[in-house]
Scaffold this active site. Structure first.
Site, PDB file in Angstrom:
ATOM      1  N   GLU A 522      34.824  13.267  59.926  1.00 17.47           N
ATOM      2  CA  GLU A 522      35.659  13.713  58.665  1.00 17.47           C
ATOM      3  C   GLU A 522      37.072  12.777  58.684  1.00 17.47           C
ATOM      4  O   GLU A 522      37.474  12.653  57.707  1.00 17.47           O
ATOM      5  CB  GLU A 522      35.726  15.053  58.682  1.00 17.47           C
ATOM      6  CG  GLU A 522      34.645  15.713  58.114  1.00 17.47           C
ATOM      7  CD  GLU A 522      33.627  16.043  59.112  1.00 17.47           C
ATOM      8  OE1 GLU A 522      33.627  15.749  60.491  1.00 17.47           O
ATOM      9  OE2 GLU A 522      32.312  16.306  58.839  1.00 17.47           O
ATOM     10  N   HIS A 589      29.574  27.826  56.174  1.00 21.25           N
ATOM     11  CA  HIS A 589      29.125  27.303  54.875  1.00 21.25           C
ATOM     12  C   HIS A 589      29.734  28.027  53.896  1.00 21.25           C
ATOM     13  O   HIS A 589      28.844  27.942  52.714  1.00 21.25           O
ATOM     14  CB  HIS A 589      27.734  27.094  55.043  1.00 21.25           C
ATOM     15  CG  HIS A 589      27.400  26.186  55.882  1.00 21.25           C
ATOM     16  ND1 HIS A 589      27.162  26.564  57.400  1.00 21.25           N
ATOM     17  CD2 HIS A 589      27.097  24.675  55.958  1.00 21.25           C
ATOM     18  CE1 HIS A 589      26.719  25.470  58.131  1.00 21.25           C
ATOM     19  NE2 HIS A 589      26.704  24.276  57.165  1.00 21.25           N
TER      20      HIS A 589
END
Ligand SMILES: Cc1ncc(C[n+]2csc(CCOP(=O)(O)OP(=O)(O)O)c2C)c(N)n1
Ligand SMILES: [Mg+2]
Length: 800
Positions: A522, A589
């Site tokens: 990322e 999530h």
């Protein structure tokens, strides 16, 4: 591994003159380091960190740095910047003093501490210059290794320019992708995770990244055995060395005091890098720190006598002098003269920079002095303030403004005109200081996201109903078709078109260079985007889930968010970061850490569309703008049905304009993202009991409600609720501050303001976990109902 050998060669007159002028610059650079340190100790500058002991490698690197190339480096690189002609000795000192003028300190207009380099890539209108013709340096930052992610993007852009034929026409940005991105880093900083992540990414991507490690065996006081396995970065990166059959890096090792070897090494390194588009590592060993790490301490405290004498013997400038004499390229007398001249040049530059720095400040001080002189006739104590100010050694702007404010306090109630003169002086000075210290957080150009024309979505009888993800596909398809500079990349973005299929089918249609898979990294995904955006491309970088934003937030915060600010409009990177969050499943999530984001990336707009139509409108807006933005899609929205606007490729959603989802009179509920649907569910129930809620979707958190529309609603309802899925005191606290304090809504409240948030812990897994961790329609109902019960217990009887 290519161990560079010293090659004896005959030296032409031209070569000798070039060597001597290199020596001259090495000496000048050394002198500014020595003088710089003295300036700090004399109190004329606050802090100093210098490039002494690293001069020769930088001279060699500068020789192979061509127009169109980019640097992403750190605070030791002054000699390189002088050598490429992008920094003068005077500008060097101007930055040391924090001169707030762009001409004096082109890197940052006094915003960055000394040793932080940047070239001006934008003209005064915020438009990109012809970067392919310029020698470019991206803007340095202090966190060690944080220059690495961006470096990946700077090099990656060359790959796109070389391999994508549609980009050939952008000759102002690139000439066939020939540009090399040069990175520099200290040996100790290579221990950072982002260094290894960037190195691996560059090896995978096969990009023209020429990485130099300035190795002086130390990171401040800590020696190499604490930093690097086997004490050598080239040794441990040897596995990255390319072979006949495998792609990888080319690796060179060279000593930092060996001028001749450095020059041949950099020639070889740049040739491979530029021609073959292969990442290269140059490990420059045996460098020194003649004055220690910085002005914050002295290295005699932690270096042994032996080490200190080794450093003195291996000082690169001394070694170069010895080599020149040994090779009979010049005489000791001639070199003495060069050194003497370098001293004088450095001193003159320092003196001029200091004079210029003080000129502006004195101008303000003098105009204040006249006012204070008059004011002292009214109040005797003003005379003391005036005297104090005039006695201050090396006065700064703050000395004048503080004196003015102290004087004003003494004049409270005075009817004399001098009081007004003083107020006028303060207001004017504060306005100027706002420009000096607080401008350019966002784009101020004609492409500012706040200036993009609004085009409403159009619907007709043929507008089809489709899944949210299909609506996004239509938007991205149009964007990729419209502009060859646009490309999207991230984990699973290529082959499958992202985990929720917003880009499904796009790689097939536009090719791998436009819609691209990346490794799981990322931080360098963001860096890849920053570097590419700096070079004029229009990247959409994807972070798969908002929960993994944490890996990227350092780069977003330290680099992208402050880029435009820290260069005072000298550089921009209009990167669009696409991600998805708020609600799905479980601890990693379903996160919605919006407060964390808002508080760490001011400078980047934060857009929180409630559905994919709004998201598409934001993509269309941002792709026309030169501001960076994060667009957070609702994780549970991809399969919900939405109507496809007929003008999907054109319509825009403006930033900072909340939308009223339902009008009402009793309570204003301010929310965004996935919570919009939950709040709407609750207000239907509340409606049945006669409680009329006005629901406002803020749509963008940064900027927040530019026209203060929420205030208008609170004026009507006199009650306000802020709802989201962040922790208590997270983004709801931000919204409350904006509405109650900034918009002044507190004065219209008849009841305490309420926040409805997620729990303090992370959301637990599965539907029960969601219900008991995140705010539900039931909770919204009950909290709003209790507010109304407090207001009218007769009408709204106790629920429990
Ligand atoms: C992330 C981060 N941690 C710590 C620091 C403080 N710091 C500044 S320079 C430095 C040492 C860096 O050493 P090295 O990379 O070898 O570069 P050198 O100064 O020796 O050239 C440290 C620890 C920082 N700037 N950033
Ligand atoms: Mg070091």
């Amino acid at each position: 591994m290519n161990q560079t050998k010293t090659i004896k060669s005959a030296f032409s007159a031209k070569k000798i003159s070039s060597i001597l002028s290199d020596y001259q610059l090495a000496c000048e650079s050394r002198e500014v380091s020595l003088l710089g340190r003295k300036e700090v100790f004399m109190g004329k500058a606050k802090f100093g960190i210098f490039g002494d002991g690293k001069e020769l490698a930088q001279l060699a690197m500068a020789k192979v740095f061509a127009p169109g190339d980019f640097r992403s480096g750190y605070y030791r690189d002054q000699t390189f910047m002088f050598a490429i002609g992008e920094l003068t000795l005077q500008q060097y000192f101007a930055q040391l003093y924090a001169h707030t003028n762009v001409e004096a300190d082109p890197a940052s207009a006094g915003r960055l501490m000394n040793g932080h380099y940047a070239t001006r890539m934008l003209d005064e209108n915020g438009e990109l210059k012809e970067l392919a013709k310029l020698k470019n340096s991206s803007a340095d930052i202090s966190p060690t290794a944080a220059q690495m992610p961006r470096l990946v993007g700077l090099a990656y852009a060359s790959k796109l320019f070389r391999q994508n034929p549609e980009l050939k026409k952008f000759e102002n940005l690139s000439v066939n992708g020939n540009e090399v991105a040069f990175g520099t880093i200290g040996n100790a900083s290579t221990s950072e995770g982002m260094f290894f992540e960037a190195i691996n990414a560059a090896g995978v991507l096969q990009i023209p990244m020429l990485m130099s490690v300035w190795d002086d065996d130390y990171g401040i006081s800590v020696p190499k055995e604490y930093h690097t396995t086997k004490g050598s970065i080239s040794k441990i990166l040897a596995g990255f060395q390319r072979t006949e059959t495998e792609k990888g890096f080319e690796i060179f090792v060279v000593n930092g005091w060996d001028y001749e070897a450095l020059v041949t090494t950099y020639e070889a390194a740049a040739k491979v890098c530029r021609e073959e588009h292969v990442p290269v590592l140059v490990h420059v060993k045996e460098m020194t720190q003649p004055q220690g790490h910085s002005t914050s301490g002295s290295h005699e405290r932690y270096k042994s006598k032996e080490r200190l004498s080794w450093e003195a013997a291996h000082d690169c400038n001394t070694k170069m002098r010895e080599w020149i004499i040994e090779q009979e390229l010049s005489t000791p007398e001639e070199l003495d003269a060069i050194e003497k001249k370098a001293k004088a040049t450095a001193k003159t530059s320092k003196d001029t920079a200091w004079k210029e720095f003080n000129k502006d400040i004195q101008h303000d001080q003098r105009s204040l002095d006249t006012i204070l002189e008059q004011a002292s006739l009214i109040h005797a104590e003003v005379a003391e303030i005036r005297e104090d100010l005039n006695k201050t050694i090396n006065p700064l702007r703050l000395d004048s403004i503080k004196a003015a404010k102290r004087a004003l306090r003494l004049l409270i109630g005075s009817q004399e005109s001098v009081r007004q003169e003083l107020i006028t002086w303060i207001e004017r000075t504060e306005e100027e200081n706002k420009n000096r210290f607080s401008s350019h957080l966002h784009s101020q150009s004609q492409w500012s996201a706040l200036k993009v024309p609004v085009i409403e979505a159009i619907y007709s009888d043929h507008s089809s109903l489709l899944d949210g993800r299909e609506l996004l596909q239509a938007c991205f398809d149009a964007a990729l078709k419209r502009d060859p500079l646009v490309f999207a990349f991230g984990e699973d973005v290529g082959r499958i078109g992202d985990v929720n299929q917003g880009f499904a089918g796009m790689q097939e249609k536009y090719g791998e260079l436009r819609v691209t898979d990346t490794g799981i990294r990322e931080c360098t995904i963001i860096g890849q985007g920053i570097g590419a955006a700096l070079r004029g491309l229009r990247p959409i970088a994807e972070i798969q889930y908002l929960d993994y934003f944490l890996y990227a937030i350092q780069t977003l915060s330290d680099d992208l968010a402050c880029l435009h600010y820290r260069t005072k409009g000298g550089q921009k990177a209009p990167l669009i970061i696409r991600t998805r969050g708020h609600r799905l499943e479980g601890v990693w999530h379903a996160g919605s850490p919006i407060g964390m984001i808002l508080n760490s990336i001011r400078g980047i707009f934060v857009l929180v569309p409630r559905d994919m139509t709004q998201a598409a409108g934001f993509y269309n807006t941002m792709l026309q703008s030169d501001d960076p933005a994060v667009i957070i899609e609702c994780l549970n929205g991809y399969r919900l049905k939405e109507r496809l606007p007929d003008n999907i490729s054109e319509f825009t959603v403006p930033l900072g304009c909340p939308e009223i989802l339902k009008e009402g009179d009793d309570v204003t509920i301010v929310t965004y993202g996935s919570m919009c649907r939950i709040v709407m569910e609750a207000v239907e129930e509340l409606d049945k009991l006669g409680i009329s809620c006005e629901v406002i979707d803020v749509q963008t958190l940064l900027p927040f409600d530019i026209h203060h529309s929420i205030l208008q609603s609170v004026k009507k309802t006199n009650r306000v609720v802020f709802a989201d899925e962040d922790v208590p005191g997270g983004a709801t606290a931000f919204m409350m501050q904006q509405v109650l304090e900034k918009q002044g809504a507190y004065q219209f409240l008849d009841a305490r303001p309420i926040t409805i948030t997620g729990k303090e812990h992370r959301p637990a897994y599965a539907s029960d976990g969601d219900y008991f961790s995140k705010p539900s329609a039931d909770e919204v109902f009950e909290r709003v109902y209790s507010l109304m019960h407090e207001a009218d217990p007769e009408r709204f009887k106790e629920l429990y």
